[in-house]
Design a protein around this motif. Sequence first.
Motif, PDB file in Angstrom:
ATOM      1  N   ALA A  53       0.851  -1.194   0.000  1.00 30.79           N
ATOM      2  CA  ALA A  53       0.000   0.000   0.000  1.00 30.79           C
ATOM      3  C   ALA A  53       0.887   1.243   0.000  1.00 30.79           C
ATOM      4  O   ALA A  53       1.783   1.377   0.828  1.00 30.79           O
ATOM      5  CB  ALA A  53      -0.908   0.001   1.227  1.00 30.79           C
ATOM      6  N   LEU A  54       0.622   2.162  -0.929  1.00 32.12           N
ATOM      7  CA  LEU A  54       1.469   3.339  -1.099  1.00 32.12           C
ATOM      8  C   LEU A  54       0.768   4.639  -0.746  1.00 32.12           C
ATOM      9  O   LEU A  54       1.355   5.717  -0.897  1.00 32.12           O
ATOM     10  CB  LEU A  54       1.949   3.421  -2.562  1.00 32.12           C
ATOM     11  CG  LEU A  54       2.741   2.222  -3.086  1.00 32.12           C
ATOM     12  CD1 LEU A  54       3.069   2.416  -4.556  1.00 32.12           C
ATOM     13  CD2 LEU A  54       4.015   2.016  -2.274  1.00 32.12           C
ATOM     14  N   ASP A  55      -0.471   4.586  -0.264  1.00 30.30           N
ATOM     15  CA  ASP A  55      -1.232   5.826  -0.103  1.00 30.30           C
ATOM     16  C   ASP A  55      -0.629   6.759   0.934  1.00 30.30           C
ATOM     17  O   ASP A  55      -0.776   7.981   0.823  1.00 30.30           O
ATOM     18  CB  ASP A  55      -2.697   5.526   0.242  1.00 30.30           C
ATOM     19  CG  ASP A  55      -2.859   4.591   1.412  1.00 30.30           C
ATOM     20  OD1 ASP A  55      -1.895   3.887   1.741  1.00 30.30           O
ATOM     21  OD2 ASP A  55      -3.950   4.555   1.998  1.00 30.30           O
ATOM     22  N   SER A  56       0.080   6.228   1.939  1.00 30.28           N
ATOM     23  CA  SER A  56       0.651   7.109   2.958  1.00 30.28           C
ATOM     24  C   SER A  56       2.089   7.514   2.652  1.00 30.28           C
ATOM     25  O   SER A  56       2.682   8.296   3.398  1.00 30.28           O
ATOM     26  CB  SER A  56       0.600   6.429   4.331  1.00 30.28           C
ATOM     27  OG  SER A  56       1.394   5.254   4.344  1.00 30.28           O
ATOM     28  N   LEU A  57       2.668   6.993   1.576  1.00 28.53           N
ATOM     29  CA  LEU A  57       4.040   7.344   1.206  1.00 28.53           C
ATOM     30  C   LEU A  57       4.017   8.595   0.341  1.00 28.53           C
ATOM     31  O   LEU A  57       3.337   8.642  -0.684  1.00 28.53           O
ATOM     32  CB  LEU A  57       4.686   6.180   0.438  1.00 28.53           C
ATOM     33  CG  LEU A  57       6.146   6.381   0.020  1.00 28.53           C
ATOM     34  CD1 LEU A  57       7.048   6.450   1.251  1.00 28.53           C
ATOM     35  CD2 LEU A  57       6.597   5.255  -0.904  1.00 28.53           C
ATOM     36  N   GLN A  58       4.768   9.614   0.725  1.00 29.62           N
ATOM     37  CA  GLN A  58       4.744  10.885   0.015  1.00 29.62           C
ATOM     38  C   GLN A  58       6.006  11.166  -0.786  1.00 29.62           C
ATOM     39  O   GLN A  58       5.987  11.987  -1.698  1.00 29.62           O
ATOM     40  CB  GLN A  58       4.519  12.035   1.021  1.00 29.62           C
ATOM     41  CG  GLN A  58       3.212  11.931   1.782  1.00 29.62           C
ATOM     42  CD  GLN A  58       2.000  11.876   0.875  1.00 29.62           C
ATOM     43  OE1 GLN A  58       1.894  12.637  -0.092  1.00 29.62           O
ATOM     44  NE2 GLN A  58       1.063  10.973   1.172  1.00 29.62           N
ATOM     45  N   ASP A  59       7.110  10.500  -0.476  1.00 30.32           N
ATOM     46  CA  ASP A  59       8.385  10.769  -1.128  1.00 30.32           C
ATOM     47  C   ASP A  59       8.734   9.619  -2.054  1.00 30.32           C
ATOM     48  O   ASP A  59       8.986   8.498  -1.607  1.00 30.32           O
ATOM     49  CB  ASP A  59       9.470  10.956  -0.061  1.00 30.32           C
ATOM     50  CG  ASP A  59      10.806  11.381  -0.643  1.00 30.32           C
ATOM     51  OD1 ASP A  59      10.953  11.386  -1.882  1.00 30.32           O
ATOM     52  OD2 ASP A  59      11.717  11.709   0.145  1.00 30.32           O
ATOM     53  N   GLY A  60       8.765   9.881  -3.352  1.00 32.02           N
ATOM     54  CA  GLY A  60       9.067   8.837  -4.318  1.00 32.02           C
ATOM     55  C   GLY A  60      10.454   8.248  -4.156  1.00 32.02           C
ATOM     56  O   GLY A  60      10.700   7.093  -4.538  1.00 32.02           O
ATOM     57  N   GLU A  61      11.389   9.011  -3.579  1.00 31.95           N
ATOM     58  CA  GLU A  61      12.734   8.495  -3.366  1.00 31.95           C
ATOM     59  C   GLU A  61      12.744   7.337  -2.368  1.00 31.95           C
ATOM     60  O   GLU A  61      13.664   6.524  -2.362  1.00 31.95           O
ATOM     61  CB  GLU A  61      13.641   9.625  -2.863  1.00 31.95           C
ATOM     62  CG  GLU A  61      13.872  10.743  -3.874  1.00 31.95           C
ATOM     63  CD  GLU A  61      14.575  10.248  -5.128  1.00 31.95           C
ATOM     64  OE1 GLU A  61      15.509   9.422  -4.994  1.00 31.95           O
ATOM     65  OE2 GLU A  61      14.202  10.680  -6.227  1.00 31.95           O
ATOM     66  N   LEU A  62      11.734   7.288  -1.518  1.00 30.29           N
ATOM     67  CA  LEU A  62      11.665   6.236  -0.508  1.00 30.29           C
ATOM     68  C   LEU A  62      10.896   5.010  -0.982  1.00 30.29           C
ATOM     69  O   LEU A  62      10.686   4.075  -0.212  1.00 30.29           O
ATOM     70  CB  LEU A  62      11.004   6.783   0.767  1.00 30.29           C
ATOM     71  CG  LEU A  62      11.717   7.954   1.442  1.00 30.29           C
ATOM     72  CD1 LEU A  62      10.933   8.397   2.678  1.00 30.29           C
ATOM     73  CD2 LEU A  62      13.143   7.583   1.818  1.00 30.29           C
ATOM     74  N   LEU A  63      10.476   5.001  -2.241  1.00 31.65           N
ATOM     75  CA  LEU A  63       9.671   3.892  -2.751  1.00 31.65           C
ATOM     76  C   LEU A  63      10.398   2.549  -2.669  1.00 31.65           C
ATOM     77  O   LEU A  63       9.813   1.559  -2.215  1.00 31.65           O
ATOM     78  CB  LEU A  63       9.211   4.193  -4.170  1.00 31.65           C
ATOM     79  CG  LEU A  63       8.334   3.135  -4.842  1.00 31.65           C
ATOM     80  CD1 LEU A  63       7.062   2.893  -4.036  1.00 31.65           C
ATOM     81  CD2 LEU A  63       7.987   3.553  -6.266  1.00 31.65           C
ATOM     82  N   PRO A  64      11.662   2.435  -3.107  1.00 25.22           N
ATOM     83  CA  PRO A  64      12.330   1.129  -2.987  1.00 25.22           C
ATOM     84  C   PRO A  64      12.388   0.636  -1.549  1.00 25.22           C
ATOM     85  O   PRO A  64      12.198  -0.545  -1.276  1.00 25.22           O
ATOM     86  CB  PRO A  64      13.730   1.400  -3.552  1.00 25.22           C
ATOM     87  CG  PRO A  64      13.553   2.565  -4.472  1.00 25.22           C
ATOM     88  CD  PRO A  64      12.506   3.420  -3.819  1.00 25.22           C
ATOM     89  N   GLN A  65      12.659   1.556  -0.615  1.00 27.70           N
ATOM     90  CA  GLN A  65      12.707   1.155   0.793  1.00 27.70           C
ATOM     91  C   GLN A  65      11.342   0.694   1.279  1.00 27.70           C
ATOM     92  O   GLN A  65      11.226  -0.312   1.989  1.00 27.70           O
ATOM     93  CB  GLN A  65      13.193   2.322   1.654  1.00 27.70           C
ATOM     94  CG  GLN A  65      13.248   1.986   3.134  1.00 27.70           C
ATOM     95  CD  GLN A  65      13.382   3.228   3.996  1.00 27.70           C
ATOM     96  OE1 GLN A  65      13.886   4.249   3.548  1.00 27.70           O
ATOM     97  NE2 GLN A  65      12.916   3.141   5.237  1.00 27.70           N
ATOM     98  N   ALA A  66      10.284   1.418   0.910  1.00 27.00           N
ATOM     99  CA  ALA A  66       8.939   1.024   1.321  1.00 27.00           C
ATOM    100  C   ALA A  66       8.583  -0.352   0.772  1.00 27.00           C
ATOM    101  O   ALA A  66       7.978  -1.179   1.460  1.00 27.00           O
ATOM    102  CB  ALA A  66       7.922   2.062   0.851  1.00 27.00           C
TER     103      ALA A  66
END
Length: 854
Positions: A53-66
């Motif tokens: 789920a990505l709805d609470s992630l705001q920084d695309g740079e942190l996508l791999p970590q998430a």
Amino acid sequence: MGRERELSRLRTLLRSSRLLTLTGPGGVGKTRLALELAGRVHGGRTGRAQWVALDSLQDGELLPQALAVALGVRERGGRAGIEALIHALGTRTTLIVLDNCEHLAEACARLAATLLTRCPRLRLLATSREPLRVPGEVVFRVGELSLSPAGEEHETAALLRSEAVRLFLARARTSDAAFELGSGEARTVAEICRRLDGLPLAIELAAGRVGSLSLPGILHGLDDQLSLLTDGSRTGPGRHRELGAAIDWSHRLLDPLERVVFRRLSVLGGGFDAEGAAAVCGNGGGNDDRDGYRDGHGHGDGEGDGEHAVSGEVRGEGGAHGGGTGRGEGMHRGDDVHRGDSVHREGGVHRGGGTGREEDMHRGKRVGPQAPHSLVLPEQVLRVVCALEAKSLIVRVRGDEPQGTARFRQLSAIRAYGMDRLAEAGELPDTWNRALDWLAGKAAGTVTPGVFLDTVEGPLAREQENLAAAVAHSAARSDHRHAPLAVALTRLQYQQEQLTAARTLLSGVLERVQGPEDRSAALALAARSACLQDDHAAALAFAQEAVAAGRTGRHPGRLANALDALAAARLCRGEFSEAVAVFAECLDVVRTLGCPLDLALCRHHLAWALLQAGRAAEAEQLMQECLPELETNAPPGQVTAALHTAGAIRLALGDVDAAERRFAEVLLKAPPGESFHGLYPLEGLAIVAAERGDLQRSLRLYAAAAAMRRRIDTEPEAHWWGQVEAVVARVREQVHPSRVSAAMAAGRRLRGARLVSYALRGTQVRSVGQESVQTAGSGRVGAVGQPPLTGRESAVAELVAEGMTNQQIASHLGLAKSTVAGHLDRVRDKLGVRSRTQIAVRVAGRTADPGPGL
């Protein structure tokens, strides 16, 4: 509800496409459709589904970590970020669902393109309001639910065939068990669904009102709201307008207390439980709402007129609060002060004292001056949360909560609306302030009770998304709470082995923190992170600085923590004697703290160092002192580590039988699935088999453990691995090469319950896990004197034996995670066992033979 044709088509597309994106407007049901699809496709060409789920992630740079955190991918062997993901996914057949990509479309597109190029058996299912525009992407537009034909001449049966009408009726009965469709009301329901353009979320919001409004009242309210939203500059795309109207209308029908709680919950993008909701929404406790100002940063909402305390009368369950009659008698958007029983419903409209203010509110008018600091008692919040769930304005997170703890969240479209209302009410700074206070308080609560907290899961583990948002929010404002919040987040990242992210965040913390205790804690955590990255020079430097800071502070627990980190850094460098000396000093410090568990942990750490320094007898004495306390009070991972140490010490002392008992005990207590907790006892049992002359068994166990290490990508401690390799090399010299190859190949085939069963075969603890019998003729696992498992229970037990988690079993069988947990409870009761490993061993009892060559 419905969607069968879409699901059939999507299953076909998913088999032939590696990137399938479900697009459509907010509220159309993309997430729910993806959930259903992921639950129906498993194994074969698509592989097991993993939900992100990505709805609470705001920084695309942190996508791999998430993504790594969601998939349980850890940084190993110097690999981090996207490289760690690629290595972990490799050639595995896997389906990853990326939910809510629209706000990170570019980052998702880059990640998808890279993963699909380098992971040949990976498939991606994405949900987004727009395509990702990646080569090879197949876009499936999710349409609205089917509507009934317009006009008066259609029969009720024809109207009820509409998917939208069926959804409305199903949700209405959920909201009000006594709801029955009256004569002629099917056309009203059909018209409501048409007004809402067949959008599932909007329909659910409207259906949630059947307990308090008549069907004509619901239709009338929607007509009013749609009229408001189509006036002047607020004209917008139709489907967005219908969803916005439904959310706005549902919000206006909330009572004043519900509106306040609803908007304040929007800061908790990672979800919330009752405790978090009360802490963030409640500001009517003994200290009013002034606690948030103790850092000296006022927020300027009252312009010096004393509006930090609400004016007017607020009556809740505990009586009158906040008395006074100042300027702020009303709340945002007609939120009159909550006057207890003086506000009641008449025909679906709030009426109080004949003033007509709630009537104006229902019609969409803004009335009265606004008080941005409305008081809410913490004890009122849970009741309001339950009411909001009943009205579909929040949803329960199913199957993810511990026993007896419910967790909720706001859907992204509703949360965005709530955040707008919070800002308009002038409450955003104060609400964030309470959220920071609550999270910082939980972070502080993890520091006081213990010393060695970097390796212990604390109370913030379930709040990681909220904690990350709080760290970003506090960093942007130079808030004094940033450092403890950032250290708490870093501790979680360290435990998840997201080491690059942890060290990056810690570097920023160290630039800000000056106090010796906080600085020592951050440096010790940086040292441990560097150890795991094999950055031994940096680990030693961080640890030495941590000890120096700890010696200047006044908190002996922080000094002990720093000494433990320094000793660990010495161990990583192979400096065993130096490590023993530092652990011994740490033990002296911990003795003064009066904490039995910390004392036991420190003794265990020292015993492990003594073993590697060749002082096994001293290590054995320490383990006898610490094991009873650890087995009683330590977390499971620390218990298994201590039992392995005890077994390794008995091996070094030549007591093979005692060593075998300890290693077998670790296997039974290891967490479910494949993890490093199960590797060390397998390798220990391989050494035991070699010492007893059972050379082929030794090779099989060694090969099985080595294959598992490759699958989960983990490296053993150098000293232990050297011991294992030396034994296996000796065994290879005594066995013919062809028989070595056969035994190793057979060992690599051992997995899950078969591996555990084989490893425990002949050990003295086998009776602990394999006292079951197979129910005659049924093929199901049963225990003496216990009823057999049902078909579903047996299926769940067998998937446990394969090493699946509850989430994986739920996806595999198309069940809710909570349903799987319930089946497992019944399996444990029927079999009379406690752990997943014992379930696995019993399932494997009828197939314990490892096969040819064994």
